[in-house]
Scaffold this motif. Sequence first.
Motif, PDB file in Angstrom:
ATOM      1  N   ILE A 198       0.895  -1.090   0.002  1.00  0.00           N
ATOM      2  CA  ILE A 198       0.029  -0.285   0.072  1.00  0.00           C
ATOM      3  C   ILE A 198       0.953   1.277   0.053  1.00  0.00           C
ATOM      4  N   PHE A 199       2.204   1.128   0.714  1.00  0.00           N
ATOM      5  CA  PHE A 199       2.858   2.264   0.689  1.00  0.00           C
ATOM      6  C   PHE A 199       3.366   2.648  -0.674  1.00  0.00           C
ATOM      7  N   GLY A 200       3.596   1.599  -1.733  1.00  0.00           N
ATOM      8  CA  GLY A 200       4.059   1.686  -2.899  1.00  0.00           C
ATOM      9  C   GLY A 200       3.139   2.400  -3.735  1.00  0.00           C
ATOM     10  N   TRP A 201       1.823   1.876  -3.498  1.00  0.00           N
ATOM     11  CA  TRP A 201       0.818   2.595  -3.927  1.00  0.00           C
ATOM     12  C   TRP A 201       0.529   4.187  -3.680  1.00  0.00           C
ATOM     13  N   ALA A 202       0.758   4.388  -2.359  1.00  0.00           N
ATOM     14  CA  ALA A 202       0.520   5.688  -2.110  1.00  0.00           C
ATOM     15  C   ALA A 202       1.577   6.789  -2.495  1.00  0.00           C
ATOM     16  N   SER A 203       3.009   6.176  -2.584  1.00  0.00           N
ATOM     17  CA  SER A 203       4.140   6.991  -3.041  1.00  0.00           C
ATOM     18  C   SER A 203       3.792   7.455  -4.348  1.00  0.00           C
ATOM     19  N   GLY A 204       3.478   6.460  -5.112  1.00  0.00           N
ATOM     20  CA  GLY A 204       3.241   6.713  -6.792  1.00  0.00           C
ATOM     21  C   GLY A 204       2.224   7.700  -6.807  1.00  0.00           C
ATOM     22  N   ILE A 205       1.125   7.755  -6.084  1.00  0.00           N
ATOM     23  CA  ILE A 205       0.255   8.805  -6.208  1.00  0.00           C
ATOM     24  C   ILE A 205       0.852  10.189  -5.776  1.00  0.00           C
ATOM     25  N   VAL A 206       1.387  10.132  -4.650  1.00  0.00           N
ATOM     26  CA  VAL A 206       1.904  11.348  -3.834  1.00  0.00           C
ATOM     27  C   VAL A 206       2.977  11.826  -4.845  1.00  0.00           C
ATOM     28  N   GLY A 207       3.847  10.938  -5.295  1.00  0.00           N
ATOM     29  CA  GLY A 207       4.718  11.235  -6.142  1.00  0.00           C
ATOM     30  C   GLY A 207       4.185  12.225  -7.414  1.00  0.00           C
ATOM     31  N   ALA A 208       3.277  11.749  -8.044  1.00  0.00           N
ATOM     32  CA  ALA A 208       2.606  12.284  -9.150  1.00  0.00           C
ATOM     33  C   ALA A 208       1.967  13.647  -8.762  1.00  0.00           C
ATOM     34  N   LEU A 209       1.499  13.524  -7.582  1.00  0.00           N
ATOM     35  CA  LEU A 209       0.702  14.946  -6.991  1.00  0.00           C
ATOM     36  C   LEU A 209       1.932  16.075  -6.935  1.00  0.00           C
ATOM     37  N   ILE A 210       3.130  15.665  -6.470  1.00  0.00           N
ATOM     38  CA  ILE A 210       4.121  16.584  -5.876  1.00  0.00           C
ATOM     39  C   ILE A 210       4.710  16.895  -7.283  1.00  0.00           C
ATOM     40  N   GLU A 211       4.544  16.312  -8.357  1.00  0.00           N
ATOM     41  CA  GLU A 211       5.261  16.825  -9.624  1.00  0.00           C
ATOM     42  C   GLU A 211       4.242  17.717 -10.209  1.00  0.00           C
ATOM     43  N   ILE A 212       2.924  17.485 -10.178  1.00  0.00           N
ATOM     44  CA  ILE A 212       1.991  18.188 -10.403  1.00  0.00           C
ATOM     45  C   ILE A 212       1.979  19.624 -10.026  1.00  0.00           C
ATOM     46  N   ARG A 213       2.156  19.507  -8.379  1.00  0.00           N
ATOM     47  CA  ARG A 213       2.477  20.869  -7.654  1.00  0.00           C
ATOM     48  C   ARG A 213       3.367  21.675  -8.090  1.00  0.00           C
ATOM     49  N   ASP A 214       4.567  20.917  -8.165  1.00  0.00           N
ATOM     50  CA  ASP A 214       5.940  21.798  -8.540  1.00  0.00           C
ATOM     51  C   ASP A 214       5.668  22.250 -10.072  1.00  0.00           C
ATOM     52  N   LEU A 215       5.356  21.569 -10.561  1.00  0.00           N
ATOM     53  CA  LEU A 215       4.917  21.964 -12.361  1.00  0.00           C
ATOM     54  C   LEU A 215       4.127  23.346 -12.221  1.00  0.00           C
ATOM     55  N   LYS A 216       3.115  23.363 -11.258  1.00  0.00           N
ATOM     56  CA  LYS A 216       2.275  24.477 -11.123  1.00  0.00           C
ATOM     57  C   LYS A 216       2.840  25.573 -10.703  1.00  0.00           C
ATOM     58  N   GLN A 217       3.704  25.366  -9.668  1.00  0.00           N
ATOM     59  CA  GLN A 217       4.161  26.577  -8.873  1.00  0.00           C
ATOM     60  C   GLN A 217       5.439  27.062  -9.734  1.00  0.00           C
ATOM     61  N   GLN A 218       6.261  26.150 -10.564  1.00  0.00           N
ATOM     62  CA  GLN A 218       7.101  26.750 -11.256  1.00  0.00           C
ATOM     63  C   GLN A 218       6.891  27.415 -12.486  1.00  0.00           C
ATOM     64  N   SER A 219       5.652  27.012 -13.168  1.00  0.00           N
ATOM     65  CA  SER A 219       5.566  27.820 -14.420  1.00  0.00           C
ATOM     66  C   SER A 219       4.052  27.978 -14.526  1.00  0.00           C
ATOM     67  N   ALA A 220       3.372  28.414 -13.607  1.00  0.00           N
ATOM     68  CA  ALA A 220       1.914  28.782 -13.520  1.00  0.00           C
ATOM     69  C   ALA A 220       1.427  29.710 -14.612  1.00  0.00           C
ATOM     70  N   PRO A 221       2.129  30.911 -14.953  1.00  0.00           N
ATOM     71  CA  PRO A 221       1.656  31.535 -15.932  1.00  0.00           C
ATOM     72  C   PRO A 221       1.813  31.151 -17.413  1.00  0.00           C
ATOM     73  N   ALA A 222       2.977  30.389 -17.527  1.00  0.00           N
ATOM     74  CA  ALA A 222       3.074  29.801 -18.805  1.00  0.00           C
ATOM     75  C   ALA A 222       2.151  28.668 -19.017  1.00  0.00           C
ATOM     76  N   CYS A 223       2.084  27.538 -17.988  1.00  0.00           N
ATOM     77  CA  CYS A 223       1.250  26.608 -17.920  1.00  0.00           C
ATOM     78  C   CYS A 223      -0.314  27.232 -18.370  1.00  0.00           C
ATOM     79  N   LEU A 224      -0.768  27.954 -17.681  1.00  0.00           N
ATOM     80  CA  LEU A 224      -1.897  28.409 -18.023  1.00  0.00           C
ATOM     81  C   LEU A 224      -2.181  29.038 -19.284  1.00  0.00           C
ATOM     82  N   ALA A 225      -1.161  29.669 -19.766  1.00  0.00           N
ATOM     83  CA  ALA A 225      -1.448  30.176 -21.183  1.00  0.00           C
ATOM     84  C   ALA A 225      -1.578  29.051 -22.149  1.00  0.00           C
ATOM     85  N   MET A 226      -0.689  27.848 -21.908  1.00  0.00           N
ATOM     86  CA  MET A 226      -0.640  26.680 -22.799  1.00  0.00           C
ATOM     87  C   MET A 226      -2.023  26.170 -22.639  1.00  0.00           C
TER      88      MET A 226
END
Length: 516
Positions: free
Chosen positions: A484-512
Motif C-alpha cells: 500500500i505504501f508503494g501505491w500511495a507513494s506513486g500517487i503522492v509522487g505524481a501529485l508533488i510533480e503536478i504541484r511543482d509544475l504548477k508552482q514553477q510555471s503557473a503563468p506559462a502553463c495557464l497560457a498553454m
Amino acid sequence: MKPHLEPHTKTWTKAALHRLLTEQLSGTRFIAVSNREPYIHRFEGDNIECVQPASGLTMALDPIMRATGGTWIAHGSGDADRATVDLNSHIAVPPGDPSYTLRRVWLDKALEEQYYYGLSNEGLWPLCHVAFHRPVFRRSDWEAYRRANQVFADAVIEEAAGQPAIVFIQDYHLALLPRMLKERNPDLIVAQFWHIPWPNRETFRVFPWKEELLDGMLGNDLLAFHLNYHCSNFLDTVDRCIEARVDNEQSAIYRGGNMTRVRPFAISIDFEQHDQDAAAPQVDRHRHRWRKELKLGPESVLGIGIDRADYTKGIPERLCAVDRFLEDNPEYRGILTFLQVAVPTRTHIHDYQRLGSELAALAERINHRWSHGAWKPIVLHQQHLPQSELMALHRLAAFCMVTSLHDGMNLVAKEFVASRADCDAALILSTFTGAAREFTSAILVNPYSADHMADAIRQAVTMPVAERVQRMESLRSVVKSHNIFGWASGIVGALIEIRDLKQQSAPACLAMVSSL
Ligand code: F6P
C-alpha cells in the motif's frame, strides 16, 4: 525539487512514505475525502463501540493517513458518531493511537437514501461493474448526489482554510466534487482514485447525466484507476461523450483550462503489518476455536470465501461450484467444508436483500443434498467478523475462493496471501478481478463456469505441496514488493510533480492550457 520515486523497483515502507510526505509536503495540507468513514461509532446498550467497516477502501487508506497525519473527511454514518466528535465535527483516530483527524460530514436520511443507496449504488455501481444487473437512474437521486457532493465540497474548503492543500478524493460517490472544488479554489491540487472498474464507452453512454459527471471528474489534476484498461476505457469514454481534448500518448485530458492526467495505480495492503498481525497469539486462539466449531478432523479440508454480500462478488456461483465439486468428487463428501463469510452491506437495496435470502436458500439446498451425520459442506456466516477472526480463517483454510464477476482490484485476495506465512494454501481467483493481473500464480477461473470452478477446487486440494508452496511464495512476493505504501507513494509522487509544475510555471502553463 523533483522526488526520485521508483515505486516498481523499490519496496516502500511506512517510514519511507512518511519521509517522502514530510520532506515534500511540509506546508501543504493533505486531505482525503470518501463517503465511507474509517471508524464508525455505535451505541451498544449504554456504551459506545467503535468498529471498522468491511471496506477495502478504508483498510487501504488508513495506514496512509496514519503516515500523513492529515485530515480525512467522510460521512458520519454511525448512530453514536455525533456524540464522539468535537464542535468542528473532528475526532482524532485511530482510537488508542491517534495519528490523524477524522472530520465527519452529516447527511440527513433522505439525502443518504438518494445519493448513496440510489445514484451511487443502484446507478453507478451496476453501471461500472457490468455484472448483468440493470442500473437504475432517477432524476431525484441525481439531484441528491449533486447536493451531497456540495456538502463534501463545503467541508473540504473549510478544512483547507485557504492553505496550499492536496485533496485526495475516493471513489464513485464523489464524481462531481473535483470540479466543485476547482471552481471555488483553483489552487487546490485535486486527485481522485476510482476504486471500481470504469466500463467501456458503449456501456457508459446510457448514463443520463454523463456530461455533468465527466465534467466533474475532469476537475481533477490526477484521476487514477487500478488498471491501465480502466484508464483506456475512461479516455475513450471522454473522447466520445464530451467536448475535451484527449491526448492518448500522454494519457491526459484537457478541458476548460484544466489538465487531467489519467494513470493506473494498483492498490494493495500493508503487507508487513498484516503478516505480523496474522501471527499474533490471539489469531492462534481464534484458529483453534474455529477448528473445534467447524468440527474439523485431521482429514478435513477447509475452503473459505470472505466478501461483502454483494452481487458482484460471485458468491452464489461459488457455492454452486462447491456443489458441482461434491457431485464430481464423491471422495470429498464428509471431508470438504466450505465456510462463506458474507458481510451484510447496502441492505436497504432490494438486490442486496434478495442476495441475502438467495445465499441462505442455496446453502440450505446444498447442505440438504450432501450432509450426513455431523458434517455439512456449507457453513454460511452472514455477519461482520473482526479482522483477527478473518485472519484465523485465512490461516486455517486449505484454499480461499475469490470469484468476483467483476472487481476493480479485490483486497481479500491480497489479505489471504499476506496471512499465509507458511505458504501451504491455494488461492482460486477470478480472472475478472484487478488482482488477477498481478496474481498470475493463483488458480485463475472464470466464475461464470461452474465446471471450471469445480475443476479449480479439485486442482487446489490435490496440488502437490511443493507446487502449492511455490505458488504462494510467488503471490506473497508480489504483495510484499507492491504494498500500500508503494501505491500511495506513486500517487503522492505524481501529485508533488503536478504541484511543482504548477508552482514553477503557473503563468506559462495557464497560457498553454487555455490556448488548447
Ligand atoms: O470497492 C468499492 C467500494 O466502494 C470500496 O471503495 C469500499 O471498500 C466498498 O465498496 C464498500 O462499500 P460501502 O462503502 O458501500 O460499504
